[in-house]
Design an enzyme around this catalytic site. Structure first.
Site, PDB file in Angstrom:
ATOM      1  N   ASP A 129     -78.129  48.939  19.504  1.00 60.76           N
ATOM      2  CA  ASP A 129     -77.159  47.968  20.006  1.00 60.76           C
ATOM      3  C   ASP A 129     -75.775  48.579  19.890  1.00 60.76           C
ATOM      4  O   ASP A 129     -75.599  49.610  19.248  1.00 60.76           O
ATOM      5  CB  ASP A 129     -77.276  46.614  19.280  1.00 60.76           C
ATOM      6  CG  ASP A 129     -76.893  46.671  17.813  1.00 60.76           C
ATOM      7  OD1 ASP A 129     -76.881  47.783  17.236  1.00 60.76           O
ATOM      8  OD2 ASP A 129     -76.609  45.615  17.230  1.00 60.76           O
ATOM      9  N   TYR A 135     -71.845  49.594  19.022  1.00 63.33           N
ATOM     10  CA  TYR A 135     -71.022  49.618  17.811  1.00 63.33           C
ATOM     11  C   TYR A 135     -70.364  48.247  17.661  1.00 63.33           C
ATOM     12  O   TYR A 135     -69.962  47.635  18.646  1.00 63.33           O
ATOM     13  CB  TYR A 135     -69.944  50.685  17.914  1.00 63.33           C
ATOM     14  CG  TYR A 135     -70.466  52.116  17.982  1.00 63.33           C
ATOM     15  CD1 TYR A 135     -71.274  52.634  16.985  1.00 63.33           C
ATOM     16  CD2 TYR A 135     -70.121  52.950  19.048  1.00 63.33           C
ATOM     17  CE1 TYR A 135     -71.731  53.953  17.041  1.00 63.33           C
ATOM     18  CE2 TYR A 135     -70.573  54.266  19.117  1.00 63.33           C
ATOM     19  CZ  TYR A 135     -71.380  54.753  18.107  1.00 63.33           C
ATOM     20  OH  TYR A 135     -71.826  56.056  18.171  1.00 63.33           O
ATOM     21  N   PHE A 160     -73.963  55.267  21.900  1.00 67.58           N
ATOM     22  CA  PHE A 160     -73.439  56.299  21.000  1.00 67.58           C
ATOM     23  C   PHE A 160     -72.001  56.721  21.307  1.00 67.58           C
ATOM     24  O   PHE A 160     -71.389  57.444  20.533  1.00 67.58           O
ATOM     25  CB  PHE A 160     -74.338  57.551  20.987  1.00 67.58           C
ATOM     26  CG  PHE A 160     -75.731  57.279  20.507  1.00 67.58           C
ATOM     27  CD1 PHE A 160     -75.986  57.091  19.163  1.00 67.58           C
ATOM     28  CD2 PHE A 160     -76.785  57.192  21.403  1.00 67.58           C
ATOM     29  CE1 PHE A 160     -77.280  56.823  18.708  1.00 67.58           C
ATOM     30  CE2 PHE A 160     -78.073  56.928  20.963  1.00 67.58           C
ATOM     31  CZ  PHE A 160     -78.325  56.744  19.607  1.00 67.58           C
ATOM     32  N   HIS A 219     -83.557  58.835  13.981  1.00 63.22           N
ATOM     33  CA  HIS A 219     -82.240  58.434  14.487  1.00 63.22           C
ATOM     34  C   HIS A 219     -81.142  59.312  13.877  1.00 63.22           C
ATOM     35  O   HIS A 219     -81.270  59.768  12.732  1.00 63.22           O
ATOM     36  CB  HIS A 219     -81.999  56.959  14.118  1.00 63.22           C
ATOM     37  CG  HIS A 219     -80.881  56.317  14.848  1.00 63.22           C
ATOM     38  ND1 HIS A 219     -79.572  56.411  14.426  1.00 63.22           N
ATOM     39  CD2 HIS A 219     -80.867  55.564  15.975  1.00 63.22           C
ATOM     40  CE1 HIS A 219     -78.805  55.738  15.257  1.00 63.22           C
ATOM     41  NE2 HIS A 219     -79.557  55.222  16.209  1.00 63.22           N
TER      42      HIS A 219
END
Length: 321
Positions: free
Chosen positions: A162, A164, A175, A284
């Site tokens: 999801d 930031y 990202f 991740h």
């Protein structure tokens, strides 16, 4: 004007927000929402909230064909019945889509999806959230990943979780952050792996738009988040919507490289035809998991190797300053 509009159609909501247009300048954006659907928007310069609201209401009235007098001296008239107005809204799916996604190709592909009950409920949820909380990214940037990367151009998909959730970070690309925003820890780790993999020096900013412009779909599983509360918009409908986006890419494109970082993203792997596409997976890049296998996974060289094997142009991972 707003009071008269609300009197005539009490189910309407008007959401006003500041939209950043560069590092120091903002405009006011007002959106009219009826039954969870964004009907129209209005824009005005910083500080002119009333003008933005008036523009949004005027566009909504034009769309709904309501001849409602709005001058202070004019009497308030009742519009057509709510049932008839709702029908008018659904008679204009292309307009509804255009107010959401500024991409002709994705508009057509997702026109049916945004009329489904779950998506209308999602829009209602977002309208209510924005009335009580700050929501990221700004509404105008929610679909930035689709707007930068039309379907025909997509050859890589990097799936995030999801957006930031701190102020100024999210802008619609997984990202990524805009120039001038402090680079988040996960992105720092991505840049570190890029350096180790391809010897590309990390840029001084975290804006990944250049990757997206080359056909890298930087898609989050969930496209919005409440300020300072990670995963706050999970299980509200976005997962179904982004599943459909992934399905479309899987079905209509060939030789796409799908990159799944982390367990949440990897839940999407069964939806991918691995005879047709390439799948790359690892832990991740978060500081909590990067040392468990993300570092050393060499995703960038693997992506380019797969593209070149399919006679496609490799991605230039260098980000211009």
């Amino acid at each position: 004007m707003l009071t008269q509009f609300k009197n005539c159609y009490p189910r309407a909501n008007l959401i006003t927000e500041l939209v950043e247009i560069d590092c120091d300048r903002y405009i006011v954006k007002a959106s009219v929402i009826i039954d969870g659907i964004i009907i129209a928007t209005g824009m005005a310069g910083e500080g002119t909230i009333e003008l933005a609201q008036e523009g949004a209401i005027a566009r909504a009235l034009a769309l709904l064909n309501l001849n409602m007098p709005l001058n202070k001296s004019s009497p308030t008239t009742k519009p057509a019945s709510a049932k008839k107005i709702t029908k008018n809204i659904h008679d204009r799916p292309s307009n509804m889509t255009n107010s959401l996604i500024k991409s002709d190709s994705w508009n057509k592909l997702l026109a049916a999806e945004i009329e489904k009950d779950y998506f209308l409920k999602l829009q209602q949820f977002l309208a209510e959230e924005r009335q009580q909380y700050q929501v990221f990214p700004p509404q105008a940037e929610i679909f930035a990943a689709l707007e930068i990367a039309p379907l025909a151009k997509i050859k890589v998909v990097i799936l995030g979780q999801d957006p930031y959730h701190n102020v100024g970070q999210a802008h619609g690309l997984s990202f990524s952050v805009k120039k001038g925003v402090r680079i988040p820890a996960s992105l720092k780790n991505i840049f570190q792996e890029l350096k180790d993999d391809l010897n590309i020096t990390a840029p001084k900013h975290g804006n990944l738009s250049y990757w997206a412009s080359q056909g890298v779909l930087l898609l989050n599983t969930v496209l919005t988040v409440r300020a300072h509360k990670a995963n706050s918009h999970k299980n509200k409908g976005w997962e179904t919507f982004t599943d459909r986006i992934i399905e479309i890419v899987n079905e209509q494109n060939s030789h796409v490289v799908f990159v799944f970082w982390g367990k949440e993203a990897q839940k999407k792997i069964p939806a991918i035809d691995n005879q047709k596409h390439t799948i790359i997976k690892s832990p991740h890049p978060s500081p909590f998991s990067a040392k468990s296998g993300f570092f050393g996974s060499q995703p960038f060289s693997k992506i380019n190797s797969a593209l070149e094997k399919a006679n496609q142009t490799a991605i230039d991972w260098n980000l211009p300053e």
